[in-house]
Design a protein around this motif. Structure first.
Motif, mmCIF file in Angstrom:
data_model
loop_
_atom_site.group_PDB
_atom_site.id
_atom_site.type_symbol
_atom_site.label_atom_id
_atom_site.label_comp_id
_atom_site.label_asym_id
_atom_site.label_seq_id
_atom_site.Cartn_x
_atom_site.Cartn_y
_atom_site.Cartn_z
ATOM 1 N N ASP A 191 1.782 -53.530 -10.284
ATOM 2 C CA ASP A 191 2.557 -54.340 -11.568
ATOM 3 C C ASP A 191 1.834 -55.429 -12.184
ATOM 4 O O ASP A 191 1.390 -55.517 -13.191
ATOM 5 C CB ASP A 191 3.803 -54.785 -11.239
ATOM 6 C CG ASP A 191 3.858 -55.451 -9.478
ATOM 7 O OD1 ASP A 191 2.724 -55.670 -9.033
ATOM 8 O OD2 ASP A 191 4.805 -56.124 -9.338
ATOM 9 N N ILE A 215 8.009 -40.240 -15.144
ATOM 10 C CA ILE A 215 7.088 -41.289 -15.383
ATOM 11 C C ILE A 215 6.477 -41.129 -16.879
ATOM 12 O O ILE A 215 6.126 -42.152 -17.316
ATOM 13 C CB ILE A 215 5.898 -41.546 -14.427
ATOM 14 C CG1 ILE A 215 6.676 -41.573 -12.870
ATOM 15 C CG2 ILE A 215 5.018 -42.876 -14.518
ATOM 16 C CD1 ILE A 215 7.641 -42.918 -12.918
ATOM 17 N N ARG A 216 6.284 -39.755 -17.191
ATOM 18 C CA ARG A 216 5.707 -39.486 -18.575
ATOM 19 C C ARG A 216 4.428 -39.833 -18.446
ATOM 20 O O ARG A 216 3.730 -40.664 -19.427
ATOM 21 C CB ARG A 216 6.526 -39.964 -19.656
ATOM 22 C CG ARG A 216 7.724 -39.351 -19.745
ATOM 23 C CD ARG A 216 8.726 -40.279 -20.772
ATOM 24 N NE ARG A 216 9.054 -41.523 -20.351
ATOM 25 C CZ ARG A 216 9.194 -42.541 -21.358
ATOM 26 N NH1 ARG A 216 9.017 -42.572 -22.616
ATOM 27 N NH2 ARG A 216 9.487 -43.679 -20.555
ATOM 28 N N GLY A 225 6.737 -51.241 -18.599
ATOM 29 C CA GLY A 225 7.726 -50.220 -19.498
ATOM 30 C C GLY A 225 6.611 -49.371 -20.112
ATOM 31 O O GLY A 225 5.810 -48.841 -19.404
ATOM 32 N N ASP A 226 7.036 -49.116 -21.486
ATOM 33 C CA ASP A 226 6.129 -47.940 -22.371
ATOM 34 C C ASP A 226 4.922 -48.694 -22.820
ATOM 35 O O ASP A 226 4.347 -47.954 -23.509
ATOM 36 C CB ASP A 226 7.096 -47.478 -23.307
ATOM 37 C CG ASP A 226 8.293 -46.349 -22.638
ATOM 38 O OD1 ASP A 226 7.905 -46.204 -21.382
ATOM 39 O OD2 ASP A 226 9.124 -46.225 -23.070
ATOM 40 N N ARG A 281 5.787 -48.642 -14.434
ATOM 41 C CA ARG A 281 6.860 -48.524 -15.305
ATOM 42 C C ARG A 281 7.833 -49.605 -15.426
ATOM 43 O O ARG A 281 8.151 -50.140 -16.567
ATOM 44 C CB ARG A 281 7.439 -47.238 -15.154
ATOM 45 C CG ARG A 281 6.710 -45.996 -15.787
ATOM 46 C CD ARG A 281 6.852 -45.984 -17.347
ATOM 47 N NE ARG A 281 6.208 -44.883 -17.885
ATOM 48 C CZ ARG A 281 4.892 -45.046 -18.422
ATOM 49 N NH1 ARG A 281 4.342 -46.339 -18.502
ATOM 50 N NH2 ARG A 281 4.227 -44.113 -19.072
ATOM 51 N N GLU A 283 0.226 -46.634 -21.125
ATOM 52 C CA GLU A 283 0.059 -45.169 -20.839
ATOM 53 C C GLU A 283 -0.461 -45.160 -19.451
ATOM 54 O O GLU A 283 -1.595 -45.718 -19.051
ATOM 55 C CB GLU A 283 -0.906 -44.401 -21.681
ATOM 56 C CG GLU A 283 -0.510 -44.250 -23.331
ATOM 57 C CD GLU A 283 0.933 -43.314 -23.348
ATOM 58 O OE1 GLU A 283 1.029 -42.630 -22.295
ATOM 59 O OE2 GLU A 283 1.300 -43.252 -24.757
ATOM 60 N N PHE A 303 3.078 -45.823 -9.579
ATOM 61 C CA PHE A 303 3.677 -45.366 -10.985
ATOM 62 C C PHE A 303 4.704 -46.015 -11.288
ATOM 63 O O PHE A 303 5.089 -46.509 -12.570
ATOM 64 C CB PHE A 303 3.687 -44.038 -11.156
ATOM 65 C CG PHE A 303 2.142 -43.029 -10.866
ATOM 66 C CD1 PHE A 303 1.506 -42.955 -12.111
ATOM 67 C CD2 PHE A 303 1.948 -42.636 -9.928
ATOM 68 C CE1 PHE A 303 0.214 -42.299 -11.979
ATOM 69 C CE2 PHE A 303 0.730 -41.941 -9.530
ATOM 70 C CZ PHE A 303 -0.172 -41.888 -10.816
ATOM 71 N N GLU A 304 5.609 -45.898 -10.430
ATOM 72 C CA GLU A 304 7.122 -46.512 -10.652
ATOM 73 C C GLU A 304 7.018 -47.991 -10.631
ATOM 74 O O GLU A 304 7.873 -48.562 -11.728
ATOM 75 C CB GLU A 304 8.008 -46.143 -9.286
ATOM 76 C CG GLU A 304 8.406 -44.907 -9.363
ATOM 77 C CD GLU A 304 8.839 -44.263 -8.130
ATOM 78 O OE1 GLU A 304 9.448 -43.215 -7.866
ATOM 79 O OE2 GLU A 304 8.790 -44.951 -7.047
#
Length: 401
Positions: A161, A240-241, A212-213, A208, A216, A204-205
């Motif tokens: 993070d 997670i896209r 957020g978005d 996100r 990438e 990854f979590e």
């Protein structure tokens, strides 16, 4: 043949602290020197250069890039994949394009046909300061102290993070990490259990949840997994896209398995592959419908000449291209010229840890990265050369006409 463009010397240079790198310099009678770079198996590439490549090149016209490229890309053996023969041919090709740009007085991207864009988006591969530059690659570890503020390899495991926020502050809006790697060894990549799968998902979590978005995220799997294991990872990553999942299976020339993976994990883009050499391997990949994004490494695929042909094929299949760099500074410079020229290029890979440290110690000029975008190199040819101190420290071997 013009006497002034005749090749008079082929030189290799290696420094002990970066044992995976081998530079190639090609001199001509007109007094120009072109620079190329090879990565991995440096001693094997050095032997190939002096034993087989130099005897062919010496006395030839440096302007005949396509002629030399075809000869070097079709050896009797070693023509498949990213062999020592292919890596040597790649380094020579980059050096010949450097010479072409210098001779014309224009940057390589102009010699290739000009810019397709004025800048290109960069993503940060979250490697550490010495990742991939020494004989034994430094692996991720959960409790290791960071070697400095850009030790992103440790950060993505311990504080993903914070890492994402740090990258956003510098203007990066894309990053690549590989937290699943440490779980492959136990089974030889044949399976991943739910406990390890969940551990690999945590970075990854957290990214996100933190940003957020706005970021990438690419997942690097380093060709470590069987098809079922890769499918399990890809499907876990789907919520997670990820922008892409890179090199997911054990051998990236297995187009049938890759195509099956795309069917097993729909909606998760596959990126392939820095490890492939030559246009035929990429043709097979595209014909099989085995990838969404085409990644090339200019020092492994056959240099700028072959990368252009691969990019043209990718464009015909409506696939974007993304040049690789987690290797050396000349590779990065050459890749940027290519990325700014190729019509369907979408990213240039960078490693901020190496850009800030040892890359700048080796060459005179590096690409400018501003707010997450790479800007064109200036000056004729590649626009960079080896630092004088690099030359002083190098072990040098020459073949002369």
């Amino acid at each position: 043949m013009s006497a002034s463009s005749r090749i008079t010397c082929v030189r290799t240079l290696r420094v002990p602290e970066r044992a995976n790198l081998c530079w190639v310099e090609i001199e001509t009678a007109e007094g120009l020197t072109g620079l190329g770079e090879a990565f991995r198996g440096a001693a094997a590439v050095e032997g190939q250069i002096h034993d087989l490549v130099a005897p062919y090149l010496l006395g030839k016209d440096a302007r005949d890039i396509e002629r030399h490229h075809r000869f070097l890309m079709t050896p009797y053996v070693g023509f498949g994949a990213s062999s020592a023969e292919m890596r040597a041919a790649s380094a020579v090709d980059i050096a010949l394009w450097d010479l072409a740009g210098q001779r014309l007085g224009v940057p390589v991207h102009e010699a290739l046909g000009g810019l397709s864009r004025d800048r290109i988006r960069a993503y940060n591969t979250c490697a550490g300061y010495d990742y991939n530059s020494r004989p034994n690659r430094r692996e991720v570890a959960g409790a290791e102290d960071r070697a400095g503020p850009y030790d992103d390899q440790i950060a993505f495991m311990n504080a993903p993070d914070e890492l994402a926020h740090s990258l956003l502050e510098e203007g990066f809006t894309a990053m690549k990490i590989w937290p699943f790697d440490i779980h492959a060894a136990e089974s030889g990549g044949q399976l991943i259990n739910l406990v390890d799968l969940n551990k690999g998902m945590e970075p990854f979590e957290k990214i996100r949840a933190a940003v957020g978005d706005r970021m990438e995220v690419m997942a690097e799997l380093h060709s470590l997994w069987s098809l079922p294991a890769a499918s399990r990872i890809c499907n876990a990553l789907a919520p997670i896209r990820p922008f892409w999942v890179e090199d997911p299976i054990l051998k990236m020339d297995d187009t049938a398995a890759l195509a099956e993976l795309r069917r097993m994990a729909p909606g998760v883009p596959i990126c392939a592959s820095e490890t492939l050499g030559g246009k035929v391997a990429f043709r097979d990949l595209l014909v099989a419908g085995a990838t969404d994004i085409v990644m090339v490494d200019l020092t492994w695929c056959g240099g700028l000449t072959e990368a252009r042909k691969i990019a043209a094929m990718a464009e015909a299949w409506a696939r974007p291209v993304a040049p690789h760099d987690c290797t050396g500074p000349v590779t990065l410079v050459a890749s940027l010229h290519f990325a700014l020229h190729a019509a369907t290029a979408i990213f240039q890979e960078v490693v901020r840890a190496t850009l800030a440290t040892w890359y700048r110690d080796l060459v005179t000029v590096l690409p400018r990265v501003e707010r997450g975008y790479c800007l064109p190199m200036q000056g004729p040819g590649l626009g960079t050369a080896l630092q004088p101190d690099t030359r002083k420290r190098a072990t040098i071997r020459e073949s002369r006409a």
